[in-house]
Design a protein around this motif. Sequence first.
Motif, PDB file in Angstrom:
ATOM      1  N   GLY A 100      -1.504   1.955  -7.156  1.00 27.14           N
ATOM      2  CA  GLY A 100      -0.375   2.837  -6.886  1.00 27.14           C
ATOM      3  C   GLY A 100       0.943   2.082  -6.876  1.00 27.14           C
ATOM      4  N   ASP A 101       1.990   2.820  -6.622  1.00 27.08           N
ATOM      5  CA  ASP A 101       3.333   2.266  -6.595  1.00 27.08           C
ATOM      6  C   ASP A 101       3.718   1.963  -5.149  1.00 27.08           C
ATOM      7  OD1 ASP A 101       6.623   3.598  -7.133  1.00 27.08           O
ATOM      8  OD2 ASP A 101       5.913   1.569  -7.465  1.00 27.08           O
ATOM      9  N   ALA A 102       4.242   0.779  -4.884  1.00 26.39           N
ATOM     10  CA  ALA A 102       4.603   0.370  -3.522  1.00 26.39           C
ATOM     11  C   ALA A 102       5.672   1.276  -2.933  1.00 26.39           C
ATOM     12  CB  ALA A 102       5.075  -1.080  -3.513  1.00 26.39           C
ATOM     13  N   VAL A 128       5.016   7.627   1.510  1.00 26.26           N
ATOM     14  CA  VAL A 128       3.893   8.314   2.147  1.00 26.26           C
ATOM     15  C   VAL A 128       3.778   7.878   3.602  1.00 26.26           C
ATOM     16  CG1 VAL A 128       1.366   8.532   2.168  1.00 26.26           C
ATOM     17  CG2 VAL A 128       2.626   8.737   0.017  1.00 26.26           C
ATOM     18  N   GLN A 129       3.899   6.569   3.858  1.00 28.22           N
ATOM     19  CA  GLN A 129       3.835   6.080   5.239  1.00 28.22           C
ATOM     20  C   GLN A 129       4.954   6.687   6.084  1.00 28.22           C
ATOM     21  OE1 GLN A 129       3.938   1.807   4.385  1.00 28.22           O
ATOM     22  NE2 GLN A 129       2.021   1.636   5.544  1.00 28.22           N
ATOM     23  N   GLN A 151       4.077  -0.992 -10.397  1.00 33.98           N
ATOM     24  CA  GLN A 151       4.161  -1.852  -9.226  1.00 33.98           C
ATOM     25  C   GLN A 151       5.307  -2.845  -9.330  1.00 33.98           C
ATOM     26  OE1 GLN A 151       0.271  -3.598  -9.209  1.00 33.98           O
ATOM     27  NE2 GLN A 151      -0.499  -2.088  -7.760  1.00 33.98           N
ATOM     28  N   ARG A 152       5.664  -3.213 -10.528  1.00 34.62           N
ATOM     29  CA  ARG A 152       6.736  -4.189 -10.723  1.00 34.62           C
ATOM     30  C   ARG A 152       8.096  -3.540 -10.880  1.00 34.62           C
ATOM     31  NH1 ARG A 152       3.781  -8.836 -14.279  1.00 34.62           N
ATOM     32  NH2 ARG A 152       2.038  -9.036 -12.855  1.00 34.62           N
ATOM     33  N   ARG A 153       8.197  -2.297 -10.436  1.00 38.90           N
ATOM     34  CA  ARG A 153       9.452  -1.535 -10.461  1.00 38.90           C
ATOM     35  C   ARG A 153       9.993  -1.345 -11.864  1.00 38.90           C
ATOM     36  NH1 ARG A 153      12.290  -1.972  -4.887  1.00 38.90           N
ATOM     37  NH2 ARG A 153      10.532  -2.611  -3.648  1.00 38.90           N
ATOM     38  N   THR A 171      -1.994   6.059  -3.428  1.00 40.09           N
ATOM     39  CA  THR A 171      -0.728   5.407  -3.733  1.00 40.09           C
ATOM     40  C   THR A 171      -0.665   3.936  -3.345  1.00 40.09           C
ATOM     41  OG1 THR A 171       0.218   6.105  -1.611  1.00 40.09           O
ATOM     42  CG2 THR A 171       0.527   7.579  -3.491  1.00 40.09           C
ATOM     43  N   HIS A 172      -1.693   3.404  -2.696  1.00 38.74           N
ATOM     44  CA  HIS A 172      -1.647   2.017  -2.235  1.00 38.74           C
ATOM     45  C   HIS A 172      -1.545   1.060  -3.422  1.00 38.74           C
ATOM     46  CE1 HIS A 172      -2.605  -1.725  -0.217  1.00 38.74           C
ATOM     47  NE2 HIS A 172      -2.314  -1.103   0.906  1.00 38.74           N
TER      48      HIS A 172
END
Length: 174
Positions: free
Chosen positions: A144-146, A152-153, A21-23, A138-139
């Motif tokens: 999940g990863d942003a 996905v969106q 999540q923090r890249r 993935t949320h």
Amino acid sequence: MTEPAEPSALAGAVCSIARTQRRRFFWAAWWTEPPCERPFRKPDASNGGAATWHDALAEAERVAGRSLTAIDSRWARAWLRALRGETPTVDQKAEPVKPNPGGSAGPTRASVWAILGLPPEATVDEIKRAYRRRALETHPDRGGDAEVFRAVQSAYERALIKRQKGDKRPKRKR
């Protein structure tokens, strides 16, 4: 770099790398035995915080003391879930995280159908069901990863547009 291999087809040491999540990049490595889903086999070593995909692989190889073969990111994500106390399920439709040719890291661009895990002839209802399933996986609030969630969106929106248009394209004049 070659495509990530399947762990069952490997005889050697493997490493799975996932974006956090923090890249940053989290890696999990197996060198005594390949990863297994049931029962989930924990990695021989793992760590997070690498700035690039290549840095994560280099750190994993340093810890393992040998060369490692990159496999799908789904194994590292499963281990992350296990570390959080969740069930370490291996998502069969996860998109692999691979290095880009330019040296920076991140997932390569895939088709909307591959991101949603659908065939190109999927109906609107199938697209909606697949989107809901992938959104839950993935949320960022669910581990999940942003960046993957945004992909996905975007894939969902593009798939609906394609389906509503019926994939009709104007014919070229000859």
